[in-house]
Design a protein around this motif. Structure first.
Motif, short mmCIF file in Angstrom:
data_model
loop_
_atom_site.label_atom_id
_atom_site.label_comp_id
_atom_site.label_asym_id
_atom_site.label_seq_id
_atom_site.Cartn_x
_atom_site.Cartn_y
_atom_site.Cartn_z
N GLY A 132 1.52 -2.44 9.26
CA GLY A 132 2.30 -3.54 8.56
C GLY A 132 1.54 -4.47 8.50
N VAL A 133 0.33 -4.75 9.07
CA VAL A 133 -0.45 -5.94 8.15
C VAL A 133 -1.18 -5.34 6.72
CG1 VAL A 133 -2.46 -6.90 8.10
CG2 VAL A 133 -0.96 -6.81 10.39
N MET A 134 -1.28 -3.89 7.18
CA MET A 134 -1.88 -3.38 6.05
C MET A 134 -0.23 -2.97 4.56
SD MET A 134 -5.07 -2.77 6.20
CE MET A 134 -5.63 -1.16 4.91
N THR A 169 0.31 -4.98 -0.52
CA THR A 169 1.35 -5.07 -1.79
C THR A 169 0.85 -6.81 -2.30
OG1 THR A 169 2.39 -5.95 0.21
CG2 THR A 169 3.42 -3.69 -1.30
N TRP A 170 0.25 -7.26 -0.91
CA TRP A 170 -0.39 -8.42 -2.33
C TRP A 170 -1.09 -8.27 -3.04
CZ3 TRP A 170 -4.72 -11.59 -1.48
CH2 TRP A 170 -5.16 -12.58 -1.60
N VAL A 171 -2.58 -8.36 -2.48
CA VAL A 171 -3.14 -7.55 -3.33
C VAL A 171 -3.01 -7.28 -4.88
CG1 VAL A 171 -5.10 -6.19 -3.52
CG2 VAL A 171 -5.22 -7.56 -1.52
N TYR A 172 -2.19 -6.11 -4.59
CA TYR A 172 -1.36 -5.95 -6.30
C TYR A 172 -1.59 -6.46 -6.74
CZ TYR A 172 2.10 -4.23 -9.23
OH TYR A 172 2.62 -3.57 -10.39
N HIS A 173 -0.60 -7.37 -6.47
CA HIS A 173 -0.06 -8.92 -7.24
C HIS A 173 -0.82 -9.65 -7.80
CE1 HIS A 173 4.26 -8.77 -7.31
NE2 HIS A 173 4.09 -8.55 -6.04
#
Length: 241
Positions: free
Chosen positions: A64-66, A71-75
């Motif tokens: 879940g952390v990954m 998805t945050w890194v994608y942004h």
């Protein structure tokens, strides 16, 4: 790097992405490039090694952390490729390697989650960003985006790609009990009662499915790592069922 056939890679990537519905004309090539950068710089690197095995359990770096982090890194990658500023990729690197920034969707930082592998994580990310900057300087903007997207070919329905939206919509039908074929296949092929899985779902799944759908489509980390861990460990998002 000079021996690599970039021209052939660009042609191949353009054809592959076009088959997935990704083109400059469709306006989603930057999204595919952000997926590729996320895979290349972050997801498929030292952080994945830290996630696997005993170290990941000690650091509470669970799926879940990954899910939230990736998805945050994608942004952050999308911001970088959409930026007109010269050193946007360096700012991307600085942000994802910030050891004190609390990861959205979690209560921890890189210092905590990556403990024991911080040097390797930093080295991997910096080397990959250096290579991307080399590509950005050498090639046209479109060619750079194609070469960046090349790194994410295994993720045709990952967050940021065109096949993601239908995958999420299918998951919502499953959660609403509308996909009877899915429910029956779980029972007959896997001896799984989906109602039992739903009992373990985070509260938001029971209380606000529209918000779950919105977050899964736009910013999964907003659901929080614990909720995402539930999605990571059951079949509701599985495209093969």
């Amino acid at each position: 790097m000079e021996d690599y056939d970039y021209a052939a890679a660009i042609i191949h990537t353009r054809e592959r992405l076009s088959a997935l519905g990704v083109t400059v004309e469709a306006g989603n090539l930057t999204n595919a490039a952000a997926v590729g950068i996320t895979e290349f710089v972050w997801r498929n690197g030292s952080i994945e090694d830290a996630h696997a095995g005993a170290r990941g359990r000690r650091n509470k770096l669970h799926d879940g952390v990954m899910f939230a982090r990736n998805t945050w890194v994608y942004h952050q990658a999308l911001d970088a490729v959409n930026s007109s500023k010269q050193y946007a990729l360096l700012r991307f690197e600085e942000r994802i390697l910030d050891r004190e920034l609390v990861w959205p969707g979690t209560a921890g930082t890189l210092t905590q989650f990556g403990y024991g592998a911080l040097g390797e994580i930093k080295k991997h990310a910096k080397n990959r960003v250096d290579y991307l900057m080399y590509l950005q300087e050498r090639f046209s903007p479109e060619e750079f985006l194609l070469l960046a997207a090349l790194q994410g070919f295994g993720a045709s329905d990952h967050f940021g790609m065109p096949a993601r939206a239908p995958r999420v919509r299918a998951a919502m039908d499953r959660l609403r009990g509308k996909d009877h074929e899915f429910l029956e296949r779980l029972r007959t092929d896997y001896e799984i009662d989906f109602s039992e899985i739903l009992k373990q779902a985070p509260a938001i799944v029971h209380d606000d499915l529209p918000e779950v759908e919105r977050a899964l489509l736009n910013a999964p980390y907003e659901l929080g790592a614990e909720a995402l861990d539930w999605f990571a460990w059951n079949l509701v998002l599985d495209r093969h069922l």
